[in-house]
Design a protein around this motif. Sequence first.
Motif, short mmCIF file in Angstrom:
data_model
loop_
_atom_site.label_atom_id
_atom_site.label_comp_id
_atom_site.label_asym_id
_atom_site.label_seq_id
_atom_site.Cartn_x
_atom_site.Cartn_y
_atom_site.Cartn_z
N ILE A 24 0.83 -1.20 0.00
CA ILE A 24 0.00 0.00 0.00
C ILE A 24 0.87 1.25 0.00
CG2 ILE A 24 -1.78 1.29 1.23
CD1 ILE A 24 -2.75 -1.31 -0.02
N GLY A 25 1.94 1.26 0.79
CA GLY A 25 2.82 2.42 0.84
C GLY A 25 3.45 2.72 -0.51
N ALA A 26 3.90 1.66 -1.19
CA ALA A 26 4.48 1.86 -2.52
C ALA A 26 3.43 2.38 -3.49
CB ALA A 26 5.07 0.54 -3.02
N ALA A 27 2.20 1.88 -3.37
CA ALA A 27 1.13 2.34 -4.26
C ALA A 27 0.81 3.81 -4.03
CB ALA A 27 -0.11 1.49 -4.05
N VAL A 28 0.86 4.27 -2.77
CA VAL A 28 0.64 5.69 -2.50
C VAL A 28 1.68 6.54 -3.22
CG1 VAL A 28 0.61 7.47 -0.70
CG2 VAL A 28 -0.48 5.26 -0.28
N GLY A 29 2.94 6.12 -3.13
CA GLY A 29 4.00 6.86 -3.80
C GLY A 29 3.86 6.83 -5.30
N MET A 30 3.50 5.68 -5.86
CA MET A 30 3.29 5.58 -7.30
C MET A 30 2.19 6.51 -7.78
SD MET A 30 3.52 1.49 -7.94
CE MET A 30 5.05 0.58 -7.82
N GLY A 31 1.11 6.55 -7.01
CA GLY A 31 -0.01 7.41 -7.38
C GLY A 31 0.36 8.87 -7.33
N ALA A 32 1.10 9.28 -6.30
CA ALA A 32 1.54 10.67 -6.20
C ALA A 32 2.47 11.03 -7.34
CB ALA A 32 2.23 10.89 -4.85
N TYR A 33 3.22 10.06 -7.84
CA TYR A 33 4.16 10.29 -8.94
C TYR A 33 3.46 10.37 -10.29
CZ TYR A 33 8.32 9.62 -11.86
OH TYR A 33 9.32 9.77 -12.79
N GLY A 34 2.21 9.85 -10.37
CA GLY A 34 1.47 9.96 -11.61
C GLY A 34 0.97 8.65 -12.18
N LEU A 35 1.30 7.54 -11.54
CA LEU A 35 0.82 6.24 -11.99
C LEU A 35 -0.58 5.98 -11.44
CD1 LEU A 35 4.07 4.11 -11.55
CD2 LEU A 35 3.21 5.18 -13.63
N ARG A 36 -1.20 4.90 -11.92
CA ARG A 36 -2.49 4.46 -11.40
C ARG A 36 -2.33 3.01 -10.94
NH1 ARG A 36 -6.79 7.73 -12.00
NH2 ARG A 36 -6.46 9.54 -13.35
N PRO A 37 -1.80 2.84 -9.73
CA PRO A 37 -1.55 1.48 -9.24
C PRO A 37 -2.83 0.77 -8.83
CG PRO A 37 -0.98 3.07 -7.57
CD PRO A 37 -1.35 3.87 -8.79
N VAL A 38 -2.85 -0.54 -9.08
CA VAL A 38 -3.97 -1.39 -8.65
C VAL A 38 -3.39 -2.51 -7.80
CG1 VAL A 38 -5.99 -2.71 -9.38
CG2 VAL A 38 -5.14 -0.86 -10.82
N PRO A 39 -3.12 -2.24 -6.52
CA PRO A 39 -2.57 -3.29 -5.66
C PRO A 39 -3.65 -4.29 -5.27
CG PRO A 39 -2.90 -1.27 -4.41
CD PRO A 39 -3.22 -0.94 -5.83
N GLU A 40 -3.28 -5.55 -5.23
CA GLU A 40 -4.18 -6.59 -4.73
C GLU A 40 -3.72 -7.02 -3.35
OE1 GLU A 40 -4.48 -11.23 -5.44
OE2 GLU A 40 -5.45 -10.17 -7.12
#
Length: 352
Positions: free
Chosen positions: A79-95
């Motif tokens: 989840i932490g990595a996904a937060v960073g990815m989203g802030a950077y501009g990606l659209r992460p879909v963590p399961e």
Amino acid sequence: MIHEEDDPVTLADAPTRRLNMIEAINDALDIMLTRDPDVVIMGQDVGYFGGVFRATAGLQEKHGKTRVFDTPISECGIIGAAVGMGAYGLRPVPEIQFADYIYPGLDQLVSEAARLRYRSAAEFTSPMTVRTPFGGGIFGGQTHSQSPEALFAHVSGLKTVVPSTPYDAKGLLIAAIEDNDPVIFFEPKRIYNGPFDGYYDRPNTPWKSYDASEVPEGYYSIPLGKARIVREGEAMTVLAYGTMVHVVESVCREKGVNAEVIDLRTLVPLDIEAIEKSVRKTGKCLIVHEATRTAGFGAELSALVQERCFYHLEAPVQRVTGFDTPYPHSLEWAFFPGPIRIGEAIDTLMSE
């Protein structure tokens, strides 16, 4: 872009395939990976193995290891990595492999993802969609069967989605991935392979399972915050989501009750207008969910109905829920709200 309500003719005319919920979710992920190069999928066993329930099967092979990749067994890290990815501009879909495993990542969701837009004055957002199977139905016991949706519905800044059909699962997941705020996407694993008639609390009574239903091919989205009227009626309003939609519908059909059944689809944002319109028409309301009773989402629904429809109610709002106990492994079917308990609540409302 095709929207269910905006362009119903186009969607109605689209070719369809028979898909179960797992296949519909896989299809939605495949479409979004193809349409948007910023979409990435991550989690335990989602890559080469294709997920414990096979929801991501074939996606790494098709889209590559940088788009669909495995992570360490660390929900906080995922989840932490996904937060960073989203802030950077990606659209992460963590399961998260099971909703029961999401708690180590709760701080990242509550303290970071949910607050990022506000604390940065909208300079950053967290466009992430956390997919996770929830609820019972596989005899998974206390660590594979929980329904924690009320915890996330309580957190301002998070959106909470619960599909009940393959059609909705695909359209809602696409809408969730496209949303610029964090979405918790709960997938009811009891109906991963299709709806059923709900008679699991009756010994020696077989239940029917249907492998698939018709799902339009290609891209479409279902707006978050719009409920679905499963069946129209006048006798009472029944509110449900996920697996319980099918159970409620079966009970009403068997009892011959002219109830209006509403599938909430999303808990946050909630389609309160649809609920209010229905309850003002019927004068009675029954709420059904699988999660434990105390502080469950049904309590919020009950309060909203009382606040908005008090002078239209002809009887107290009724709730049928899971019990306030740790999840029982061997008594799973008894824990679920089933036809017997739901039927008794319907009888009580009909008599008042």
